[in-house]
Enzyme design. Structure first.
Site, PDB file in Angstrom:
ATOM      1  N   HIS A 118      -7.131  -6.329   1.913  1.00 20.35           N
ATOM      2  CA  HIS A 118      -6.101  -5.382   1.490  1.00 20.35           C
ATOM      3  C   HIS A 118      -4.794  -5.701   1.903  1.00 20.35           C
ATOM      4  O   HIS A 118      -3.654  -5.614   1.150  1.00 20.35           O
ATOM      5  CB  HIS A 118      -6.642  -3.921   1.820  1.00 20.35           C
ATOM      6  CG  HIS A 118      -5.527  -2.913   1.131  1.00 20.35           C
ATOM      7  ND1 HIS A 118      -4.928  -2.864   0.143  1.00 20.35           N
ATOM      8  CD2 HIS A 118      -4.730  -1.844   2.107  1.00 20.35           C
ATOM      9  CE1 HIS A 118      -4.006  -1.845  -0.110  1.00 20.35           C
ATOM     10  NE2 HIS A 118      -4.038  -1.217   1.176  1.00 20.35           N
ATOM     11  N   SER A 171       0.714  -1.198   0.055  1.00 16.89           N
ATOM     12  CA  SER A 171       0.110  -0.046  -0.001  1.00 16.89           C
ATOM     13  C   SER A 171       1.021   1.216  -0.009  1.00 16.89           C
ATOM     14  O   SER A 171       1.659   1.498  -0.945  1.00 16.89           O
ATOM     15  CB  SER A 171      -1.010  -0.147   1.212  1.00 16.89           C
ATOM     16  OG  SER A 171      -2.047   0.937   1.065  1.00 16.89           O
TER      17      SER A 171
END
Length: 393
Positions: free
Chosen positions: A356, A152
């Site tokens: 995620h 990320s």
């Protein structure tokens, strides 16, 4: 610049803990249905913990490092926003047993236990320079071969660091679940997501439980070691209004169910003080609470979000080293990366059934993909009987 050993160096990495504790099934509270949400120390997954001091023009910054190994290429691990180096704990233990390597996980500025003079500057440029300085502090002017791996926000910083040529011995880049298109689209809803999170937690165990129940981390084993890097104890005791109402109700409900079983044989006597007991529990939560809160207020970093992700796809494609992109879903690809992938400019692998935090949800799958990638490019060798499974894309 100097490297300052923070705590003890362990003689050797302890045995690998049991793997595969997942949270796919629905979690319920109450007697006989509890799961273990107690925290697990970093030392079960890393050999060393140290603080690396970096000299700046006006101050000295200290970056918390967790590491294992003393030979082979360095896997430099950069976590996502709000997370910490401990998010890589389970993954690090797995891959360290599969290939010859050194793992080095860094708490980025304003995250985890890293302390910097200007913790509000989270620009891509500043954070990329941090990585270059940490590498220089660790290894001097002749660093060993380094593989940058980021999740990320950390993936974006890895790309910016590589594009700025801040790692002279760079072998390759691995970016986990971040691409420019979807990241930019998600920024509009990010503040709503952050507001939906509890502001405080009753305890570290409570924070671990929330992270798994909410789906932020789908692997209980990883949550037990990594959530300690996301939250900290409040400096001053606060009253319960700041604590998530849902969390409090769950705690009270669980305590009441336990008392009901104990009072089952007490008849009328067992029911006498029921309402008083409930009020007492609520009062205790309100008066005596000293909860945990987030280490970093991500909402205040909004002005840097655009700089992390805008232009990321072209930067990633422009890096001349071998590149690996790991995604939780193929729908995350934007136009530039779709074209680049068809042209063979990077290797891509989709790891479905993950959230995620792919490297926390499926640490073995991420370790397998990265180990295979590194062996395929002859960056290292396997160990422990690991067998590479070469993907098609």
């Amino acid at each position: 610049m100097e490297k300052n050993l923070h705590l003890n160096r362990l003689p050797s990495r302890p045995p690998l803990p049991a793997r595969g504790i997942q949270s796919g099934s629905k979690m319920r509270m109450g007697p006989g249905r509890k799961r273990d949400f107690s925290p697990v120390p970093w030392s079960q997954y890393f050999e060393n913990m140290e603080d690396v001091e970096v000299e700046n023009e006006t101050s000295t910054d200290s970056f918390r490092i967790y590491s294992s190994g003393s030979e082979g290429p360095v896997l430099l691990l950069l976590h996502g926003g709000g997370h910490s180096a401990l998010s890589w704990a389970v993954f690090s233990a797995v891959i360290f047993n599969w290939i010859k390597c050194r793992v080095v996980a860094v708490d980025l500025r304003a995250h985890g236990d890293t302390t910097v003079n200007n913790s509000e500057d989270l620009s891509a440029e500043t954070m990329s320079k941090d990585i270059g300085k940490v590498i220089e502090a660790l290894y001097g002017e002749n660093p060993p071969p380094i593989m940058l791996i980021g999740h990320s926000m950390g993936g974006a910083i890895a790309v910016h660091t590589a594009a700025a040529n801040l790692v002279p011995s760079l072998l390759g880049i691995c970016v986990i679940d971040v691409v420019e298109g979807t990241a930019m689209d998600a920024l509009n809803s990010m503040q709503n997501f952050l507001r939906s999170r509890p502001k405080t937690f009753k305890s570290l165990e409570n924070a671990i439980e929330w992270s798994v129940k909410s789906g932020q981390i789908r692997n209980l084993e990883s949550a037990r070691v990594s959530m300690g890097g996301q939250v900290k104890k409040c400096e001053d005791p606060v009253s319960s209004p700041g604590i998530s109402k849902t969390i409090i109700e769950g705690i009270i409900e669980e305590e009441e169910e336990e008392e009901e079983e104990a009072e089952g044989e007490g008849g009328e006597h067992g029911n006498e003080g029921e309402s008083n007991n409930k009020r007492k529990k609520e009062d205790d939560l309100e008066v005596k609470e000293c909860p945990y809160t987030w280490r970093i207020e991500l909402a205040k970093t909004e002005k840097y979000w655009d700089g992390w992700f805008r232009g990321l796809s072209s930067l990633f494609l422009s890096c001349s080293v071998p590149k690996l992109l790991l995604l939780a879903g193929v729908d995350r690809l934007d136009k530039d990366l779709t074209i680049g992938q068809m042209q063979g400019k990077f290797q891509m692998q989709v790891l479905p059934q993950c959230g995620h935090a792919v490297h926390e949800d499926a640490p073995e799958k991420v370790a397998e993909a990265l180990a295979t990638f590194m062996v395929r490019h002859k960056f290292t060798e396997t160990k422990g009987g690991f067998q590479c499974m070469f993907p098609a894309c």
